[in-house]
Design an enzyme around this catalytic site. Structure first.
Site, PDB file in Angstrom:
ATOM      1  N   GLY A 185       1.184  -1.962   4.149  1.00 50.89           N
ATOM      2  CA  GLY A 185       1.720  -0.607   4.021  1.00 50.89           C
ATOM      3  C   GLY A 185       2.988  -0.441   4.821  1.00 50.89           C
ATOM      4  N   SER A 186       2.826  -0.255   6.147  1.00 51.29           N
ATOM      5  CA  SER A 186       4.000  -0.018   6.997  1.00 51.29           C
ATOM      6  C   SER A 186       5.008  -1.151   6.966  1.00 51.29           C
ATOM      7  CB  SER A 186       3.588   0.228   8.451  1.00 51.29           C
ATOM      8  OG  SER A 186       2.239   0.427   8.574  1.00 51.29           O
ATOM      9  N   SER A 198       0.852  -1.189   0.000  1.00 51.07           N
ATOM     10  CA  SER A 198       0.000   0.000   0.000  1.00 51.07           C
ATOM     11  C   SER A 198       0.885   1.235   0.000  1.00 51.07           C
ATOM     12  CB  SER A 198      -0.884   0.000   1.246  1.00 51.07           C
ATOM     13  OG  SER A 198      -1.344   1.311   1.486  1.00 51.07           O
ATOM     14  N   MET A 239     -12.207   4.279  -0.525  1.00 49.36           N
ATOM     15  CA  MET A 239     -12.860   4.511   0.773  1.00 49.36           C
ATOM     16  C   MET A 239     -13.577   5.842   0.660  1.00 49.36           C
ATOM     17  SD  MET A 239      -9.723   3.137   3.071  1.00 49.36           S
ATOM     18  CE  MET A 239      -8.606   3.225   1.682  1.00 49.36           C
ATOM     19  N   MET A 284     -11.245  -6.085   5.539  1.00 53.73           N
ATOM     20  CA  MET A 284     -10.455  -5.121   6.311  1.00 53.73           C
ATOM     21  C   MET A 284     -10.134  -5.733   7.670  1.00 53.73           C
ATOM     22  SD  MET A 284      -9.927  -2.477   4.421  1.00 53.73           S
ATOM     23  CE  MET A 284      -8.955  -1.661   5.684  1.00 53.73           C
ATOM     24  N   HIS A 317      -8.423   0.992  -3.903  1.00 53.62           N
ATOM     25  CA  HIS A 317      -9.326   0.731  -2.778  1.00 53.62           C
ATOM     26  C   HIS A 317     -10.038   2.047  -2.474  1.00 53.62           C
ATOM     27  CE1 HIS A 317      -9.468  -0.263   1.846  1.00 53.62           C
ATOM     28  NE2 HIS A 317     -10.678  -0.156   1.318  1.00 53.62           N
ATOM     29  N   HIS A 348      -1.248  -1.419  -4.260  1.00 44.93           N
ATOM     30  CA  HIS A 348      -2.508  -1.056  -3.601  1.00 44.93           C
ATOM     31  C   HIS A 348      -2.556   0.460  -3.378  1.00 44.93           C
ATOM     32  CE1 HIS A 348      -5.997  -2.055  -1.018  1.00 44.93           C
ATOM     33  NE2 HIS A 348      -5.559  -1.107  -0.203  1.00 44.93           N
ATOM     34  N   ASP A 397      -4.753   3.547  -1.822  1.00 45.77           N
ATOM     35  CA  ASP A 397      -5.817   3.874  -0.871  1.00 45.77           C
ATOM     36  C   ASP A 397      -6.383   5.260  -1.135  1.00 45.77           C
ATOM     37  OD1 ASP A 397      -5.983   1.583   0.903  1.00 45.77           O
ATOM     38  OD2 ASP A 397      -3.920   2.061   1.442  1.00 45.77           O
ATOM     39  N   MET A 403      -9.079   8.008  -0.085  1.00 47.40           N
ATOM     40  CA  MET A 403      -9.922   8.380   1.066  1.00 47.40           C
ATOM     41  C   MET A 403     -10.506   9.764   0.864  1.00 47.40           C
ATOM     42  SD  MET A 403      -7.576   7.048   4.212  1.00 47.40           S
ATOM     43  CE  MET A 403      -6.692   5.489   4.135  1.00 47.40           C
ATOM     44  N   PHE A 455      -6.451   4.786   8.210  1.00 45.92           N
ATOM     45  CA  PHE A 455      -5.047   5.065   8.533  1.00 45.92           C
ATOM     46  C   PHE A 455      -4.186   3.815   8.365  1.00 45.92           C
ATOM     47  CE2 PHE A 455      -7.849   7.753  10.990  1.00 45.92           C
ATOM     48  CZ  PHE A 455      -7.380   9.020  10.658  1.00 45.92           C
ATOM     49  N   GLY A 456      -2.925   4.052   8.027  1.00 49.89           N
ATOM     50  CA  GLY A 456      -1.968   2.961   8.023  1.00 49.89           C
ATOM     51  C   GLY A 456      -1.427   2.777   9.436  1.00 49.89           C
ATOM     52  N   GLY A 457      -0.681   1.714   9.626  1.00 50.30           N
ATOM     53  CA  GLY A 457       0.029   1.518  10.884  1.00 50.30           C
ATOM     54  C   GLY A 457      -0.831   1.131  12.075  1.00 50.30           C
ATOM     55  N   ASP A 508      -6.419  -6.525   4.307  1.00 53.61           N
ATOM     56  CA  ASP A 508      -5.815  -5.188   4.361  1.00 53.61           C
ATOM     57  C   ASP A 508      -5.864  -4.642   5.777  1.00 53.61           C
ATOM     58  OD1 ASP A 508      -4.970  -2.593   3.880  1.00 53.61           O
ATOM     59  OD2 ASP A 508      -6.674  -2.050   2.613  1.00 53.61           O
ATOM     60  N   GLY A 509      -4.677  -4.355   6.328  1.00 53.97           N
ATOM     61  CA  GLY A 509      -4.597  -3.699   7.633  1.00 53.97           C
ATOM     62  C   GLY A 509      -3.802  -4.499   8.637  1.00 53.97           C
TER      63      GLY A 509
HETATM   64  C1  DX5 Z   1      -6.275   1.514   5.710  1.00 51.29           C
HETATM   65  C2  DX5 Z   1      -5.798   1.208   4.313  1.00 51.29           C
HETATM   66  C3  DX5 Z   1      -4.666   0.265   4.249  1.00 51.29           C
HETATM   67  C4  DX5 Z   1      -3.413   0.753   4.921  1.00 51.29           C
HETATM   68  C5  DX5 Z   1      -2.683  -0.444   5.425  1.00 51.29           C
HETATM   69  O1  DX5 Z   1      -7.434   2.251   5.639  1.00 51.29           O
HETATM   70  O2  DX5 Z   1      -6.857   0.659   3.550  1.00 51.29           O
HETATM   71  O3  DX5 Z   1      -4.391  -0.138   2.921  1.00 51.29           O
HETATM   72  O4  DX5 Z   1      -2.569   1.468   4.088  1.00 51.29           O
HETATM   73  O5  DX5 Z   1      -1.598  -0.017   6.161  1.00 51.29           O
HETATM   74  P1  DX5 Z   1      -0.848  -0.979   7.181  1.00 51.29           P
HETATM   75  O6  DX5 Z   1      -0.340  -2.142   6.403  1.00 51.29           O
HETATM   76  O7  DX5 Z   1       0.214  -0.111   7.724  1.00 51.29           O
HETATM   77  O8  DX5 Z   1      -1.867  -1.397   8.211  1.00 51.29           O
HETATM   78 ZN    ZN Z   2      -6.413  -0.267   1.555  1.00 52.05          ZN
END
Ligand code: DX5
Ligand code: ZN
Length: 224
Positions: free
Chosen positions: A196-197, A7, A67, A136, A65, A32, A34, A36, A142-144, A174-175
């Site tokens: 992501g992270s 991501s 959102m 999800m 994706h 991927h 994201d 938002m 948010f990531g992380g 995802d997440g």
């Molecule tokens: C969250 C996103 C994810 C996010 C995942 O709303 O849809 O794609 O980037 O990040 P990590 O892998 O850090 O949880």
């Molecule tokens: Zn995502």
């Protein structure tokens, strides 16, 4: 087949092309993206112009994706910008069948996403037409964030329903997917792993991607 979909949310946007290239060198096969809107989720990210630039920077499929509330008016823009896969949230689509068909009419793979609090049962009537189902494993925005283990049973359920009814959708997660959680998600049936992270956080994206994929693939060999 297990695929890693980094991501870009966690990447350094000033060096997006380089970051994507590093992750690809580490074995990533999907990117991927994201999107938002600050309404459906409490955060703002990016839109079609970034997808368009990214399209020039990689040959990998772009997994968008969405959102966002009311995604229908944006489907053609994302498709024209170069999206290959487009996923929409069950929670925002009042006419889910129509939206998924709209995505397919634009020659994109159509995915449906469920939040941690949304049951698989809400997808019962669309599982025959989707290309992938995204579970999800954190609340989107948010990531992380920390992986929610209570979502694993939904991946298992989706795998069971697919086998029982002969459907073909793929299961995406995802997440909070990282080296310490990837084994569980793969054993539960997830095949497309968004991270992501764990890829773009600390260290080098290539080495991180390799490590994650290695852990995922060894878990998939043990899958019964
Ligand atoms: C969250 C996103 C994810 C996010 C995942 O709303 O849809 O794609 O980037 O990040 P990590 O892998 O850090 O949880
Ligand atoms: Zn995502």
């Amino acid at each position: 087949m297990i695929e890693l979909a980094p991501s870009i949310l966690a990447s350094d946007f000033a060096h997006l092309a380089d970051q994507v290239e590093r992750a690809t060198a580490g074995g990533a096969t999907v990117i991927h993206v994201d999107v938002m809107d600050g309404h459906f989720v409490p955060n703002l990210t990016l839109g079609p112009p970034v997808v368009k630039s990214l399209r020039q920077a990689t040959r990998l499929p772009l997994d968008c994706h969405l959102m966002i509330e009311n995604p229908d008016p944006f489907i053609s823009e994302f498709a024209e910008a170069g999206a290959d896969w487009i996923s929409v949230h069950q929670e925002v689509c009042r006419h889910l069948n129509r939206t998924l068909n709209l995505i397919k009419e634009h020659n994109c793979r159509a995915g449906v996403v469920i939040n941690p609090a949304t049951p698989v049962d809400t997808l019962f009537e669309v599982l025959d037409i989707v290309d992938h189902v995204l579970v999800m494993s954190v609340n989107p925005g948010f990531g992380g964030q920390k992986f929610i283990p209570g979502t694993l049973h939904k991946m298992r359920k989706l795998a069971e329903i697919r086998a029982a009814r002969g459907y073909h959708y793929r299961i995406e997660v995802d997440g909070g997917v990282a080296v310490d959680t990837v084994v569980d998600v793969v054993r539960a049936g997830a095949e497309i792993l968004v991270a992501g992270s764990a890829v773009f956080g600390k260290g080098d994206a290539k080495a991180n991607a390799q490590l994650l994929l290695e852990a995922a693939r060894s878990a998939s060999l043990q899958r019964v």
